[in-house]
Design a protein around this motif. Structure first.
Motif, PDB file in Angstrom:
ATOM      1  N   UNK A   1       0.877  -1.173   0.000  1.00  0.00           N
ATOM      2  CA  UNK A   1       0.000   0.000   0.000  1.00  0.00           C
ATOM      3  C   UNK A   1       0.911   1.218   0.000  1.00  0.00           C
ATOM      4  N   UNK A   2       0.870   2.020  -1.045  1.00  0.00           N
ATOM      5  CA  UNK A   2       1.877   3.073  -1.181  1.00  0.00           C
ATOM      6  C   UNK A   2       1.485   4.415  -0.579  1.00  0.00           C
ATOM      7  N   UNK A   3       0.267   4.527  -0.066  1.00  0.00           N
ATOM      8  CA  UNK A   3      -0.128   5.766   0.613  1.00  0.00           C
ATOM      9  C   UNK A   3      -1.243   5.463   1.599  1.00  0.00           C
ATOM     10  N   UNK A   4      -1.464   6.387   2.521  1.00  0.00           N
ATOM     11  CA  UNK A   4      -2.508   6.176   3.516  1.00  0.00           C
ATOM     12  C   UNK A   4      -3.887   6.301   2.873  1.00  0.00           C
ATOM     13  N   UNK A   5      -4.796   5.445   3.327  1.00  0.00           N
ATOM     14  CA  UNK A   5      -6.164   5.457   2.828  1.00  0.00           C
ATOM     15  C   UNK A   5      -6.948   6.600   3.458  1.00  0.00           C
ATOM     16  N   UNK A   6      -7.906   7.127   2.721  1.00  0.00           N
ATOM     17  CA  UNK A   6      -8.823   8.145   3.250  1.00  0.00           C
ATOM     18  C   UNK A   6     -10.186   7.507   3.506  1.00  0.00           C
ATOM     19  N   UNK A   7     -10.993   8.193   4.273  1.00  0.00           N
ATOM     20  CA  UNK A   7     -12.351   7.720   4.546  1.00  0.00           C
ATOM     21  C   UNK A   7     -13.120   7.542   3.252  1.00  0.00           C
ATOM     22  N   UNK A   8     -12.982   8.499   2.342  1.00  0.00           N
ATOM     23  CA  UNK A   8     -13.696   8.429   1.062  1.00  0.00           C
ATOM     24  C   UNK A   8     -13.254   7.212   0.250  1.00  0.00           C
ATOM     25  N   UNK A   9     -11.958   6.945   0.243  1.00  0.00           N
ATOM     26  CA  UNK A   9     -11.449   5.794  -0.503  1.00  0.00           C
ATOM     27  C   UNK A   9     -11.917   4.481   0.125  1.00  0.00           C
ATOM     28  N   UNK A  10     -11.940   4.441   1.441  1.00  0.00           N
ATOM     29  CA  UNK A  10     -12.379   3.218   2.119  1.00  0.00           C
ATOM     30  C   UNK A  10     -13.868   2.959   1.877  1.00  0.00           C
ATOM     31  N   UNK A  11     -14.670   4.006   1.970  1.00  0.00           N
ATOM     32  CA  UNK A  11     -16.097   3.858   1.681  1.00  0.00           C
ATOM     33  C   UNK A  11     -16.321   3.369   0.251  1.00  0.00           C
ATOM     34  N   UNK A  12     -15.601   3.946  -0.687  1.00  0.00           N
ATOM     35  CA  UNK A  12     -15.768   3.576  -2.092  1.00  0.00           C
ATOM     36  C   UNK A  12     -15.345   2.128  -2.320  1.00  0.00           C
ATOM     37  N   UNK A  13     -14.282   1.701  -1.645  1.00  0.00           N
ATOM     38  CA  UNK A  13     -13.802   0.321  -1.802  1.00  0.00           C
ATOM     39  C   UNK A  13     -14.845  -0.668  -1.294  1.00  0.00           C
ATOM     40  N   UNK A  14     -15.412  -0.384  -0.148  1.00  0.00           N
ATOM     41  CA  UNK A  14     -16.429  -1.294   0.396  1.00  0.00           C
ATOM     42  C   UNK A  14     -17.699  -1.280  -0.453  1.00  0.00           C
ATOM     43  N   UNK A  15     -18.076  -0.107  -0.941  1.00  0.00           N
ATOM     44  CA  UNK A  15     -19.305   0.000  -1.728  1.00  0.00           C
ATOM     45  C   UNK A  15     -19.165  -0.603  -3.124  1.00  0.00           C
ATOM     46  N   UNK A  16     -17.998  -0.424  -3.743  1.00  0.00           N
ATOM     47  CA  UNK A  16     -17.838  -0.809  -5.148  1.00  0.00           C
ATOM     48  C   UNK A  16     -17.119  -2.140  -5.362  1.00  0.00           C
ATOM     49  N   UNK A  17     -16.326  -2.551  -4.385  1.00  0.00           N
ATOM     50  CA  UNK A  17     -15.573  -3.802  -4.535  1.00  0.00           C
ATOM     51  C   UNK A  17     -16.096  -4.877  -3.575  1.00  0.00           C
ATOM     52  N   UNK A  18     -16.034  -4.588  -2.279  1.00  0.00           N
ATOM     53  CA  UNK A  18     -16.425  -5.579  -1.276  1.00  0.00           C
ATOM     54  C   UNK A  18     -17.872  -6.034  -1.466  1.00  0.00           C
ATOM     55  N   UNK A  19     -18.772  -5.114  -1.694  1.00  0.00           N
ATOM     56  CA  UNK A  19     -20.196  -5.456  -1.793  1.00  0.00           C
ATOM     57  C   UNK A  19     -20.487  -6.418  -2.937  1.00  0.00           C
ATOM     58  N   UNK A  20     -19.644  -6.404  -3.973  1.00  0.00           N
ATOM     59  CA  UNK A  20     -19.870  -7.277  -5.123  1.00  0.00           C
ATOM     60  C   UNK A  20     -19.357  -8.697  -4.923  1.00  0.00           C
ATOM     61  N   UNK A  21     -18.536  -8.907  -3.896  1.00  0.00           N
ATOM     62  CA  UNK A  21     -17.941 -10.217  -3.695  1.00  0.00           C
ATOM     63  C   UNK A  21     -18.951 -11.260  -3.231  1.00  0.00           C
ATOM     64  N   UNK A  22     -19.949 -10.829  -2.470  1.00  0.00           N
ATOM     65  CA  UNK A  22     -20.834 -11.768  -1.789  1.00  0.00           C
ATOM     66  C   UNK A  22     -21.700 -12.584  -2.747  1.00  0.00           C
ATOM     67  N   UNK A  23     -22.049 -12.037  -3.894  1.00  0.00           N
ATOM     68  CA  UNK A  23     -22.941 -12.724  -4.827  1.00  0.00           C
ATOM     69  C   UNK A  23     -22.204 -13.455  -5.946  1.00  0.00           C
ATOM     70  N   UNK A  24     -20.882 -13.413  -5.940  1.00  0.00           N
ATOM     71  CA  UNK A  24     -20.122 -14.048  -7.011  1.00  0.00           C
ATOM     72  C   UNK A  24     -19.873 -15.527  -6.699  1.00  0.00           C
TER      73      UNK A  24
END
Length: 337
Positions: A44-67
Motif C-alpha cells: 500500500x503506497x499511501x494512507x487510505x482516506x475515509x472516502x477511498x475506504x467507503x468507495x472500496x467497500x461500496x464498489x468492490x467488497x459489496x460485489x464479492x458476496x454474490x459471485x
C-alpha cells in the motif's frame, strides 16, 4: 441483514473465543486505521482516506458476496463481537486452485497477541481454503521486516518457497520479499498440550506401538498420566504434536549429554503414508545444529527405513534382555534434503 458469501456453504469459522465472519461494513474504518498504521509491511503506497475506504467497500467488497468465484474472500476476525483483525484469501486462482493469505490485526495487539492471533487465524483460514473451497495450496507474501511472523508460518506447516531480492527500500536499505507456501495435506505442528494426554495414551497403548517399543509392557492410565506430567514439566524434554487437519503423530526429544534422543509414534490409521519420515525430516531441519540419537528394535523395519533414509548411521548394537537394539546417530545436517 446478515451478509453471506454465495461461494461458501459455511459462513462462520470459530476457534474458542475467536471467529471469522464475512467482512462487516461497520469494521471498515478500524481496518483503514490498522492498514495506515502498518503501511510499512503492506503493499500500500499511501494512507487510505475515509472516502477511498467507503468507495472500496461500496464498489468492490459489496460485489464479492454474490459471485460464484470471487477473486477474494474477506473476513472480520472477532473476539466475542469485537473486530480485532481482518483478512482472507486474495488473488484466488480458481482454475489452479491457489490463493494468497492476507491478514492485518489491531495494531495495539501486535506486541502481546501477535503469535496467538496469527496462529488461530491460520488454522481458521486453512479450513476455508482447504475444506470449504477445495484449494490445493495457499501462500503468504511478506516483506522481510517481520521476523516474528516466520516461526509461526513454519509451525503451521508453511515453507519458504521463494525469495525476491530487494523489492522495496526501507530506511535506505533493500528489503527482500518472501513467499511461504503450504499445500493441502502438508504437516503442521505445535507443542504438546495438557489436553493431549488422552490422545497420547490412545496412541501409546496401541498394540503395534507396544510391540515396537523397547519397553513393551502394557501401560495403565495412571502410569501414563504420571509419565506425561513428568515430561511436560521436564526442561530437557520437548514434545511436538503433528497434524494434517487432525492429529497424526507425536515426536519427543529428550536431551541426553547435549545430544537429543528421538522417539516418535504415528496414529495407526495414518501409517504407510510417509508421516514418520516427514516428522523426522522436520525435526532435523528445525534443529540443524543438534546431534540426534535413536534406538530402534531389530524387528521395527519401518523405523529403520525412516532413520536410514534421513542419513542416520548405525553407532552400535546393544541388547536389552532378549531384544536387540540398533543405536543410530546423526551428527550434522548438510541442508541437501
Amino acid at each position: 441483514m446478515e451478509i453471506t458469501y454465495k461461494c461458501l456453504n459455511k459462513q462462520i469459522y470459530t476457534d474458542a473465543e475467536f471467529s471469522l465472519v464475512p467482512i462487516r461494513w461497520e469494521d471498515r474504518y478500524k481496518i483503514m486505521q490498522w492498514r495506515n498504521e502498518q503501511i510499512f509491511h503492506l503493499r500500500q503506497n499511501k494512507k487510505l482516506t475515509v472516502e477511498e475506504q467507503d468507495a472500496y467497500f461500496e464498489n468492490v467488497i459489496s460485489n464479492l458476496f454474490e459471485q460464484e468465484q470471487p477473486d477474494q474472500i474477506l473476513f472480520s476476525m472477532l473476539q466475542g463481537e469485537t473486530c480485532i483483525a481482518y483478512g482472507g484469501l486474495v488473488h484466488i486462482d480458481w482454475k489452479d486452485k491457489n490463493a494468497e493469505i492476507s491478514f492485518v490485526m489491531n495494531t495495539s495487539l501486535e506486541s502481546e497477541k501477535f503469535n496467538t492471533l496469527w496462529s488461530v487465524y491460520l488454522e481458521l483460514i486453512e479450513k476455508v481454503a482447504f475444506s470449504e473451497i477445495r484449494l490445493n495450496k495457499i501462500f503468504t507474501y511478506s516483506y522481510e521486516v517481520r521476523p516474528k511472523l516466520y516461526p509461526i508460518l513454519y509451525q503451521a506447516g508453511f515453507i519458504e518457497k521463494e525469495r525476491v531480492l530487494g523489492v522495496i527500500k526501507l530506511n535506505n536499505k533493500s528489503i527482500d520479499g518472501l513467499i511461504h507456501m503450504k499445500r493441502k495435506g502438508d504437516l503442521s505442528y505445535r507443542p504438546v498440550e495438557y489436553s493431549d494426554v488422552q490422545l497420547l495414551f490412545d496412541w501409546a497403548t496401541d498394540s503395534s506401538t507396544r510391540n515396537n517399543s523397547i519397553n513393551s509392557k502394557e501401560i495403565t492410565w495412571g502410569e501414563h498420566v504420571k509419565w506425561f506430567n513428568k515430561k511436560m514439566n521436564d526442561s530437557k524434554s520437548t514434545m511436538f504434536l503433528f497434524k494434517k487437519e487432525k492429529p497424526v503423530g507425536v515426536l519427543r526429544l529428550d536431551e541426553v549429554n547435549s545430544q537429543f534422543q528421538i522417539s516418535f509414534s504415528v496414529d495407526r490409521k495414518q501409517r504407510g503414508k510417509g508421516i514418520g519420515n516427514q516428522m523426522i525430516r522436520f525435526i532435523i531441519k528445525k534443529f540443524p545444529e543438534n546431534v540426534f540419537l535413536a534406538k530402534v528394535l531389530e524387528s521395527n523395519r519401518g523405523s529403520h527405513r525412516i532413520f536410514l533414509k534421513n542419513k542416520f548411521i548405525v553407532d552400535s548394537v546393544s541388547k536389552i534382555g532378549n531384544k536387540i537394539i540398533t543405536n543410530y546417530i546423526k551428527e550434522e545436517f548438510d541442508g541437501n534434503y
